[in-house]
Write a protein that holds these residues in place. Structure first.
Motif, PDB file in Angstrom:
ATOM      1  N   LEU A   1       0.831  -1.204   0.000  1.00 43.05           N
ATOM      2  CA  LEU A   1       0.000   0.000   0.000  1.00 43.05           C
ATOM      3  C   LEU A   1       0.866   1.254   0.000  1.00 43.05           C
ATOM      4  CD1 LEU A   1      -2.983   0.526  -0.128  1.00 43.05           C
ATOM      5  CD2 LEU A   1      -3.053   0.659   2.360  1.00 43.05           C
ATOM      6  N   ALA A   2       1.978   1.209   0.720  1.00 41.39           N
ATOM      7  CA  ALA A   2       2.904   2.341   0.705  1.00 41.39           C
ATOM      8  C   ALA A   2       3.498   2.528  -0.691  1.00 41.39           C
ATOM      9  CB  ALA A   2       4.014   2.126   1.733  1.00 41.39           C
ATOM     10  N   ALA A   3       3.817   1.423  -1.360  1.00 38.84           N
ATOM     11  CA  ALA A   3       4.344   1.512  -2.718  1.00 38.84           C
ATOM     12  C   ALA A   3       3.285   2.031  -3.686  1.00 38.84           C
ATOM     13  CB  ALA A   3       4.856   0.152  -3.174  1.00 38.84           C
ATOM     14  N   THR A   4       2.026   1.643  -3.463  1.00 38.82           N
ATOM     15  CA  THR A   4       0.917   2.160  -4.276  1.00 38.82           C
ATOM     16  C   THR A   4       0.786   3.665  -4.100  1.00 38.82           C
ATOM     17  OG1 THR A   4      -0.286   0.070  -4.133  1.00 38.82           O
ATOM     18  CG2 THR A   4      -1.570   2.022  -4.685  1.00 38.82           C
ATOM     19  N   ALA A   5       0.883   4.128  -2.842  1.00 37.67           N
ATOM     20  CA  ALA A   5       0.813   5.561  -2.561  1.00 37.67           C
ATOM     21  C   ALA A   5       1.980   6.297  -3.215  1.00 37.67           C
ATOM     22  CB  ALA A   5       0.810   5.799  -1.050  1.00 37.67           C
ATOM     23  N   TYR A   6       3.144   5.701  -3.152  1.00 38.11           N
ATOM     24  CA  TYR A   6       4.344   6.308  -3.746  1.00 38.11           C
ATOM     25  C   TYR A   6       4.220   6.380  -5.262  1.00 38.11           C
ATOM     26  CZ  TYR A   6       9.355   7.286  -4.344  1.00 38.11           C
ATOM     27  OH  TYR A   6      10.552   7.866  -4.671  1.00 38.11           O
TER      28      TYR A   6
END
Length: 316
Positions: free
Chosen positions: A135-140
């Protein structure tokens, strides 16, 4: 000859019909690893659409299926061609290892067989917060870490919206976040959370929607500067529609942020390891899999639940 491997998995048999089931795992190859899952997160975006039956046609879609793409566990078997270490803690972004049962996305299980190049080695101290890596990578991925694309306005203060906001702050920006649920308005770190009715700003250059609500698009166009951009970071179960004359007058740009890339994952992992990106306070609920139907209902229907984590350790 080694005995056959089994896993206790979350099985979504049809919309809203969910249970635990013991499944036979595919035989590992020389490039695979077997991972004993410690924790798996529940996505309130795509997994909720699978659960309530509103998921649009998507590659691999169909029931019965094993959901989950946010899992952390330990390697218990290493293929001859794998470079991972035995007992290494890893992030698993899903698996397809359940025979005829569809693995969309396949991470919500006690054990999985997965290609070794698909998992991500984690530092031991990361623990359960590792489930937030995808999810953090998706946000990034929404801005690819570019300072010039950081949003001025973010819609939705769930986990994805919070991560997009934290990444913006990390890169020197101070966005405004819209949220209509009073229970989700707390937890801002370096940015402002407002109810849309309380926001007097009328001209935003970069707007990011993390709510997944198609109906909000016209309101966002109304708040856009001429030549501004709206990035769609959610996953939408309906056709995107908007008022063309209003968008025409604004010369609005529309951008869709898709799934994260390996480079996004690498850069996010580095930001977390360095302490630049904080994941604290995003996991709000923990459950064991024994009451799995109630666990998923809580994740999807309780507004106080930002991120539900299923704890598979010694739970069965």
């Amino acid at each position: 000859m080694q005995s056959q491997l089994h896993s206790t998995a979350v099985l979504l048999e049809s919309p809203r019909e969910l249970r635990l089931k013991r499944l036979l795992l595919d035989e590992p190859t020389d490039t695979d690893v077997v991972v004993q899952i410690e924790w798996s997160g529940i996505s309130t975006g795509t997994e909720k659409l699978l659960w309530n039956g509103t998921m649009p046609d998507f590659p691999g879609m169909g029931y019965p299926l094993v959901p989950g793409y946010e899992s952390v566990g330990r390697v218990t078997r290493v293929g001859k061609k794998s470079k991972l270490d035995l007992h290494q803690r890893v992030f698993v972004p899903g698996a397809k290892c359940f025979g005829d049962v569809k693995g969309l996305f396949g991470g919500a299980a006690s054990h999985v067989v997965v290609p070794s190049d698909r998992v991500v080695a984690l530092p031991e101290e990361m623990g359960e917060e590792g489930v937030l890596l995808a999810l953090a990578a998706t946000a990034y991925h929404v801005t690819q870490g570019k300072k010039t694309l950081q949003p001025d306005l973010i819609v939705g203060h769930g986990v994805l919206g919070r991560l997009i906001a934290r990444i913006a702050v990390m890169l020197g920006h101070q966005p405004v976040v819209w949220e209509i649920d009073a229970e989700r308005m707390n937890g801002a770190e370096g940015y402002t959370v407002l109810h849309p009715c309380d926001d007097e700003e009328s001209k935003y250059h970069h707007i990011c929607d993390a709510s997944g609500q198609v109906s909000i698009l016209n309101k966002l166009i109304g708040r856009l500067q001429v030549g501004g951009e709206i990035a769609l970071a959610g996953f939408y179960d309906k056709d995107i529609q908007f008022n063309f004359p209003a968008a025409f007058m604004k010369e609005a740009r529309l951008r869709i942020a898709a799934q994260w890339t390996p480079q996004d994952l690498k850069e996010v992992k580095q930001a977390i390891a360095s302490g630049d990106l904080n994941l604290q306070g995003l996991i709000t609920h923990h459950r064991r899999p024994s009451s799995i139907d109630e666990v998923y209902r809580t994740a999807f229907e309780d507004p106080s639940c930002l991120k539900m984590v299923v704890d598979w350790r010694e739970a069965l």
